[in-house]
Design a protein around this motif. Sequence first.
Motif, PDB file in Angstrom:
ATOM      1  N   GLU A 171       0.732  -1.248  -0.561  1.00  0.00           N
ATOM      2  CA  GLU A 171       0.123   0.365   0.171  1.00  0.00           C
ATOM      3  C   GLU A 171       0.885   1.330  -0.186  1.00  0.00           C
ATOM      4  N   LYS A 172       2.085   1.222   0.678  1.00  0.00           N
ATOM      5  CA  LYS A 172       2.871   2.838   1.079  1.00  0.00           C
ATOM      6  C   LYS A 172       3.509   2.461  -0.201  1.00  0.00           C
ATOM      7  N   VAL A 173       3.853   1.075  -1.571  1.00  0.00           N
ATOM      8  CA  VAL A 173       4.698   1.512  -2.663  1.00  0.00           C
ATOM      9  C   VAL A 173       3.930   2.572  -3.493  1.00  0.00           C
ATOM     10  N   LYS A 174       2.909   1.867  -3.291  1.00  0.00           N
ATOM     11  CA  LYS A 174       1.654   1.881  -4.528  1.00  0.00           C
ATOM     12  C   LYS A 174       1.296   3.969  -3.677  1.00  0.00           C
ATOM     13  N   GLN A 175       1.688   3.645  -2.800  1.00  0.00           N
ATOM     14  CA  GLN A 175       0.827   5.544  -2.628  1.00  0.00           C
ATOM     15  C   GLN A 175       2.449   6.223  -2.813  1.00  0.00           C
ATOM     16  N   ALA A 176       3.189   5.956  -2.863  1.00  0.00           N
ATOM     17  CA  ALA A 176       4.812   6.745  -3.222  1.00  0.00           C
ATOM     18  C   ALA A 176       5.303   6.916  -4.597  1.00  0.00           C
ATOM     19  N   LEU A 177       4.247   5.431  -4.806  1.00  0.00           N
ATOM     20  CA  LEU A 177       4.515   5.675  -6.439  1.00  0.00           C
ATOM     21  C   LEU A 177       3.228   7.285  -6.495  1.00  0.00           C
ATOM     22  N   GLU A 178       2.611   7.492  -6.564  1.00  0.00           N
ATOM     23  CA  GLU A 178       1.184   8.193  -6.960  1.00  0.00           C
ATOM     24  C   GLU A 178       1.516   9.668  -6.716  1.00  0.00           C
ATOM     25  N   ASP A 179       2.155   9.800  -5.441  1.00  0.00           N
ATOM     26  CA  ASP A 179       2.069  10.971  -4.363  1.00  0.00           C
ATOM     27  C   ASP A 179       3.910  11.516  -5.225  1.00  0.00           C
ATOM     28  N   GLU A 180       4.922  10.280  -5.316  1.00  0.00           N
ATOM     29  CA  GLU A 180       5.808  10.876  -5.453  1.00  0.00           C
ATOM     30  C   GLU A 180       7.007  11.861  -4.528  1.00  0.00           C
ATOM     31  N   GLN A 181       6.385  10.490  -2.807  1.00  0.00           N
ATOM     32  CA  GLN A 181       6.536  11.376  -1.569  1.00  0.00           C
ATOM     33  C   GLN A 181       6.853  10.163  -0.148  1.00  0.00           C
ATOM     34  N   PRO A 182       7.543  10.051   0.310  1.00  0.00           N
ATOM     35  CA  PRO A 182       8.244  10.824   0.544  1.00  0.00           C
ATOM     36  C   PRO A 182       9.702  11.127  -0.013  1.00  0.00           C
ATOM     37  N   GLU A 183      10.228  12.206  -0.026  1.00  0.00           N
ATOM     38  CA  GLU A 183      11.282  12.232  -1.679  1.00  0.00           C
ATOM     39  C   GLU A 183      12.495  12.292   0.066  1.00  0.00           C
ATOM     40  N   ILE A 184      13.701  11.632  -0.978  1.00  0.00           N
ATOM     41  CA  ILE A 184      15.363  11.461  -0.320  1.00  0.00           C
ATOM     42  C   ILE A 184      16.051  12.850  -0.533  1.00  0.00           C
ATOM     43  N   LYS A 185      16.051  13.346   0.360  1.00  0.00           N
ATOM     44  CA  LYS A 185      16.709  14.364  -0.088  1.00  0.00           C
ATOM     45  C   LYS A 185      18.499  14.781   0.974  1.00  0.00           C
ATOM     46  N   LEU A 186      19.669  15.576   0.533  1.00  0.00           N
ATOM     47  CA  LEU A 186      20.445  15.972   2.098  1.00  0.00           C
ATOM     48  C   LEU A 186      20.348  17.406   1.079  1.00  0.00           C
ATOM     49  N   PRO A 187      21.250  18.274   2.546  1.00  0.00           N
ATOM     50  CA  PRO A 187      22.087  19.308   1.448  1.00  0.00           C
ATOM     51  C   PRO A 187      23.293  18.913   1.020  1.00  0.00           C
ATOM     52  N   GLU A 188      23.388  19.850   0.102  1.00  0.00           N
ATOM     53  CA  GLU A 188      24.716  19.567  -1.194  1.00  0.00           C
ATOM     54  C   GLU A 188      25.618  19.605  -0.686  1.00  0.00           C
ATOM     55  N   THR A 189      26.284  20.559   0.122  1.00  0.00           N
ATOM     56  CA  THR A 189      27.284  20.329   0.594  1.00  0.00           C
ATOM     57  C   THR A 189      27.913  18.810   1.474  1.00  0.00           C
ATOM     58  N   VAL A 190      26.857  18.735   2.425  1.00  0.00           N
ATOM     59  CA  VAL A 190      27.156  17.240   2.831  1.00  0.00           C
ATOM     60  C   VAL A 190      27.058  15.593   1.696  1.00  0.00           C
ATOM     61  N   ARG A 191      26.083  15.554   0.714  1.00  0.00           N
ATOM     62  CA  ARG A 191      25.929  15.204  -0.514  1.00  0.00           C
ATOM     63  C   ARG A 191      27.351  15.243  -1.198  1.00  0.00           C
ATOM     64  N   GLU A 192      27.890  16.456  -1.524  1.00  0.00           N
ATOM     65  CA  GLU A 192      29.168  16.409  -2.539  1.00  0.00           C
ATOM     66  C   GLU A 192      30.104  15.504  -1.584  1.00  0.00           C
ATOM     67  N   LYS A 193      30.419  15.952  -0.170  1.00  0.00           N
ATOM     68  CA  LYS A 193      31.394  15.171   0.643  1.00  0.00           C
ATOM     69  C   LYS A 193      30.682  13.927   0.293  1.00  0.00           C
ATOM     70  N   SER A 194      30.042  13.774   0.994  1.00  0.00           N
ATOM     71  CA  SER A 194      29.841  11.579   1.044  1.00  0.00           C
ATOM     72  C   SER A 194      29.995  11.060  -0.508  1.00  0.00           C
ATOM     73  N   LEU A 195      29.513  11.795  -1.506  1.00  0.00           N
ATOM     74  CA  LEU A 195      30.180  11.614  -3.008  1.00  0.00           C
ATOM     75  C   LEU A 195      31.378  10.767  -2.760  1.00  0.00           C
TER      76      LEU A 195
END
Length: 306
Positions: A271-295
């Motif tokens: 049910e949650k997978v279906k809802q996630a496909l419909e809403d395209e939420q909840p989205e995973i995001k990180l601050p760009e500085t954290v993402r760049e350094k972790s990359l």
Amino acid sequence: MTINSIQKEIEQLKKEKNAIILAHNYQPKEIQEIADFLGDSLELCIKASEIEDKDLVIFCGVDFMAETAYILNPDKKIVIPDLEAECPMANMLPEKELLEAIDKHPDAAVVLYVNSIAEAKQHADTLCTSANAVKVVGSLDNDKILFGPDTNLGRHVGEKLNKEIIPVPAGGHCYVHNELTVDDVELKRKEYPNAEIICHPECKIEVQHACDAVLSTGGMLKYIAESDNDEFVLGTEVDMITRINAEIPEKKIYPLVDSAICETMKLHSLEKVKQALEDEQPEIKLPETVREKSLKAVEHMLNASK
Ligand code: 13P
Ligand code: SF4
């Protein structure tokens, strides 16, 4: 609604949204069945680095896995069906504690298990998974390694390589694997004398010693598929057996203990997978500085494990 009818709706939504479903081996059967790709942490990480033609990624795993997919694909929508699906071990190493350990051991290389929070990952020289930890740590020039958050995986690596492993935090562990005991292994040896017993490197070191092989979840699947033996006991999360039963039904697989269940992995539902496909939420995001350094740490791992 039946399982089958929700699965059909999910298949339809996947097409409409040009979406892909990535799922970890510990997902329940009904989610494994609708996944486009199933794997261990390393395989999921590699798959995430190759998603070019999809607009939406539904990630059925725990948060650090979805974050790694985001670190590699900042322009894609990475959606996790239940945002509460966290790995308790990853949360055992806060950024502050890692920074204090780095201050104390400035000469050590910093290796973090991919099961760590993104804020900690940004300070790592490299990441590793259970599938490549020995190879990645072995590829480093440094003989002194600050390793976290899994003490058991750290000890596994330390035994294979002639390097000093300093655990951070002391005693970090997975509550699912750390519960498995040598007594459990001995009981299963009596019950299934012809079976090989395989455990995950997140198990205690004495449990690892009592088993016949120590492998990542992806490694278990490969090992069993290639083995002449047809009976195995697995010291890991029980839904690993679901995947093996679906792909290698002719082999007999038993859990080391039935209660090895990662509760947060099971927060995702159809049910949650279906809802996630419909809403395209909840989205995973990180601050760009954290993402760049972790990359940098993610890329180091992917290169070192080739
Ligand atoms: P694998 O990478 O072996 O799938 O392990 C991930 C994990 O969280 C095990 O508990
Ligand atoms: Fe984290 Fe353990 Fe669950 Fe793996 S099984 S996701 S390490 S809590």
